[in-house]
Design a protein around this motif. Structure first.
Motif, PDB file in Angstrom:
ATOM      1  N   ALA A 387       1.482 -18.075 -41.133  1.00  0.00           N
ATOM      2  CA  ALA A 387       2.590 -17.763 -42.504  1.00  0.00           C
ATOM      3  C   ALA A 387       1.947 -18.198 -43.667  1.00  0.00           C
ATOM      4  N   ALA A 413       6.591 -19.254 -38.879  1.00  0.00           N
ATOM      5  CA  ALA A 413       6.085 -20.637 -38.716  1.00  0.00           C
ATOM      6  C   ALA A 413       4.739 -20.757 -38.982  1.00  0.00           C
ATOM      7  N   MET A 414       4.540 -21.636 -39.814  1.00  0.00           N
ATOM      8  CA  MET A 414       3.047 -22.020 -40.269  1.00  0.00           C
ATOM      9  C   MET A 414       2.500 -22.578 -38.733  1.00  0.00           C
ATOM     10  N   GLY A 470       0.222 -21.955 -51.028  1.00  0.00           N
ATOM     11  CA  GLY A 470       0.611 -20.983 -52.171  1.00  0.00           C
ATOM     12  C   GLY A 470       2.014 -20.261 -52.198  1.00  0.00           C
TER      13      GLY A 470
END
Ligand SMILES: Cc1ncc(C[n+]2csc(CCOP(=O)(O)OP(=O)(O)O)c2C)c(N)n1
Length: 541
Positions: A387, A413-414, A470
Motif C-alpha cells: 500500500a 494494508a501496508m 508518501g
C-alpha cells in the motif's frame, strides 16, 4: 482407526483437503502441533520472521489456490501480530485459517500468562472463532473451518488450541467436505434476465472477485461478448478481465473522474456480478445508488448476506456468478447496436489510462518504472503490491493482459506486498513475480525477503524510496499545507541491505537506466532488489 494424536488428526483433515503448506512463527503454546507436522511430509512448513508476514503469506496463498491459506501462531503476542492478516483476509474475501496455540484448558479465562480471549479479539473480523476444549474437537474444528472459510463471502476463521489438548490419542477422522451445489435461477427468471439484457440500450457489467477462480475469467468474457456488454471491474480487481479487450471500460476506484461517473450513471441496466458492491466500488453508494438504484439492477453473489444488503436488486440472485454467466450465454442475443455507448465508456477509460508526462525534478518519476515493467513483463507476470502512492500508476495505467495477475490488498494494508510475492513464487516459481513496495511498507515486512534467497525464488523486488510515508504526506499537504508531521523517513541503504541478505541488488537513480535495469531483472530468474531513488517531487500537489 486411531490417529497418533489430536494434532495429527487436525493435520489429517487439512492435508486430506489439499492444504499442503503452512506459514508459521513457532511458539511454546503449540509444540504439540509442531511435533505432529514432522509426520506430514506433504505439508510444506514455511518458517517466517513475524506473524504479520506469515499471516499475509497465508492470505495470498488462500487467494491463489481458493483453499484456505493456513498460518500457525503462538498465543497472545503471536496472535496479536497476526491480526493484520485476519483483517486483510476479511476485507479481501480470502479463505484463511489461523491456528493459535493457547494456555492450558484448565487455566482458561484466568488471564494466565499471554492469554487472550480470541472470541472477543477476532469476533468482528473473523467469520468464525472457535476455542477447542477437548482433543476430539481439533479435527472437527478444522473440518468445519474449511467449509466456513470457503463458503459465501470467503474469509478468515480462527481456531484456538490449548496446549494440553494437542497430544491426546484420538480416532483418525474420516471427514470429507463436498463441493456445495449452487442452483442457477429457474428458466422463467433466466429468460426475463436475457430479455432485459437484450432490451437494454446502455447496459454495464460490474464484475468482482468471484470470477478469480478456474474458468471464471473465461465465463465472464464469454458472457460479455455474447451480449456485447461493456465490463468495469470492481475495486482492485483489474486482472479478472483482459484490459486490452474491446469491451473493457476500466475500474471503479478511489478517484473515478466526475465526467466518467456522469456517463456511467446513464446506464439503464447494471449487472453487478460476483462483487460485494462495497463503498469504493459504488463510489460511496451512489453507483448504484443506495437504497434503490436509478437503473435496473441485477446483483449476483453466492451469499444471501451480500445480495440486497445495501441496495435492493431487481434481480437478486444468490448463486454462483460463474455458472450464471455460463448459463446465460445459451440464450439468444438480440439487441440493438451498442457501439456508441461502449465507445463513450471507452473514451473515458482511455483518457484515464493515458500515461503522465510530468517529470520529477529530483529522482525518478516512479510511473516511468511502472511503464517499463508493463512494456517488458511477460504474460505470466504477477504484480504484487503493497500500500502506498507508488502503487497509484499500477492501478491507473498498467494494462493487465490475459495471464497477468494483480495481487493487491483490498484492505489497503501496508506490509502485504513482500509476503504476497513470496507466497506467489512458492506456488509457482516459473512465473514472473514483481513485488512493488514503498520504503515505508518494505521496512514493515521486508525481513521476510530472506525466504526468496533460502528457497531461490526469482522475485523482482522494486523498493520505491522517497524517504517518506508518501501517501500520508500527500494527504497532509492537501489538508495541512506545509505542516509536515510524522511522515518523513530516515532509511537504511536498501541496496546494501539486500546484499547482506545474499541477493543481487541494483540502485536505479536515472531515468535513462530504467529499461535496461527492468529488462535485466525480469530475465534474471534469481531474486533481485531494485532500489528506485524516487522522490516526492512527482506526486506532491
Ligand atoms: C499497516 C498500515 N499502517 C498504516 C497505513 C496508513 N498508510 C497508508 S499508505 C502509507 C504510507 C506508505 O508509505 P510507503 O510505503 O513509503 O509508500 P509511499 O506512499 O511513500 O509510496 C501509510 C502510512 C496502512 N495503510 N497500513
Amino acid at each position: 482407526m486411531q490417529s497418533k494424536t489430536s494434532s495429527h488428526a487436525l493435520f489429517d483433515v487439512l492435508a486430506g483437503h489439499g492444504l499442503d503448506r503452512v506459514f508459521l512463527v513457532p511458539g511454546e503454546s503449540y509444540l504439540g502441533l509442531l511435533d505432529a507436522l514432522v509426520d506430514f511430509p506433504t505439508i510444506d512448513v514455511v518458517t517466517c520472521r513475524h506473524e504479520g508476514g506469515a499471516g499475509y503469506m497465508a492470505v495470498a496463498d488462500g487467494r491463489l489456490t481458493g483453499r484456505p491459506g493456513v498460518a500457525l501462531v503462538s498465543r497472545g503476542p503471536g496472535a496479536s501480530n497476526a491480526a493484520i492478516a485476519v483483517h486483510t483476509a476479511q476485507q479481501d474475501a480470502v479463505p484463511m485459517i489461523l491456528l493459535i496455540g493457547q494456555i492450558a484448558a484448565r487455566d482458561l479465562r484466568r488471564e494466565a500468562f499471554q492469554e487472550i480471549d480470541y472470541q472477543k479479539m477476532f469476533g468482528s473480523i473473523a467469520k468464525w472463532v472457535f476455542e477447542c476444549t477437548t482433543p476430539e474437537q481439533l479435527a472437527q474444528a478444522a473440518f468445519k473451518a474449511i467449509r466456513i472459510a470457503t463458503s459465501g463471502v470467503p474469509g478468515p476463521v480462527v481456531i484456538v488450541i490449548p496446549e494440553d489438548i494437542q497430544q491426546q490419542t484420538v480416532t483418525k477422522p474420516s471427514f470429507t467436505n463436498h463441493k456445495q451445489i449452487f442452483g442457477v435461477p429457474d428458466t422463467t427468471t433466466l429468460t426475463q434476465i436475457a430479455n432485459r439484457i437484450n432490451q437494454a440500450k446502455r447496459p454495464l457489467i460490474i464484475a468482482g472477485g468471484a470470477y478469480d477462480c478456474p474458468g471464471g475469467r473465461e465465463a465472464l468474457n464469454a458472457l460479455a461478448h455474447h451480449f456485447e456488454l461493456p465490463v468495469m471491474v470492481s475495486f482492485r480487481r483489474h486482472d479478472i478481465y483482459a484490459n486490452d479487450d474491446s469491451l473493457y471500460v476500466g475500474d471503479l476506484n478511489l478517484a473515478n473522474p466526475a465526467k466518467q461517473m456522469e456517463t456511467l450513471q446513464q446506464s439503464d441496466f447494471i449487472l453487478a456480478l460476483g462483487t460485494r458492491l462495497g463503498d469504493i466500488t459504488t463510489q460511496n453508494y451512489v453507483f448504484p445508488r443506495y437504497a434503490q438504484a436509478a437503473q435496473t439492477l441485477l446483483h449476483c453473489y453466492p451469499d444471501s448476506r451480500v445480495v440486497g444488503w445495501d441496495t435492493v436488486a431487481d434481480f437478486g440472485l444468490v448463486c454462483d456468478p460463474v455458472r450464471l454467466a455460463e448459463t446465460l450465454i445459451s440464450f439468444p442475443a438480440k439487441h440493438a447496436d451498442r457501439s456508441n455507448w461502449i465507445g463513450s465508456l471507452r473514451e473515458h477509460a482511455q483518457a484515464w489510462w493515458a500515461w503522465p508526462t510530468r517529470e520529477a525534478k529530483k529522482g525518478i518519476n516512479y510511473a516511468q518504472v511502472v511503464r517499463s515493467v508493463m512494456e517488458h513483463a511477460p504474460l505470466d507476470t504477477t504484480i504484487c503490491l503493497d500500500a502506498g502512492t507508488f502503487a497509484a500508476p499500477v492501478y491507473r495505467h498498467f494494462q493487465f493482459r490475459t495471464g497477468q495477475r494483480l495481487m493487491a490488498p483490498l484492505a489497503g494494508a501496508m506490509g502485504y506486498g513482500t509476503p504476497a510475492a513470496l507466497a506467489c513464487s512458492l506456488r509457482d516459481s516459473s512465473r514472473t513475480i514483481v513485488c512493488m513496495v514503498g520504503d515505508g511498507g518494505f521496512m514493515m515486512t521486508g525481513n521476510e525477503m530472506i525466504l526468496a534467497v533460502e528457497r531461490q525464488l526469482p522475485i523482482v523486488f522494486l523498493v520505491a524510496n522517497n524517504g517518506s510515508y508518501g501517501s500520508i504526506r500527500l494527504h497532509q499537504e492537501r489538508g495541512y499545507p506545509g505542516r509536515v508531521s510524522g511522515t518523513s523517513l530516515f532509511n537504511p541503504d536498501f541496496h546494501d541491505l539486500a546484499r547482506s541478505f545474499g541477493m543481487q541488488a541494483v540502485r536505479l537513480s536515472t531515468q535513462a537506466e530504467i529499461d535496461d535495469v527492468i529488462k535485466h531483472a525480469l530475465n534474471l530468474r534469481k531474486p533481485i532488489l531494485i532500489e528506485v531513488n524516487t522522490s516526492l517531487d512527482a506526486i506532491l500537489p
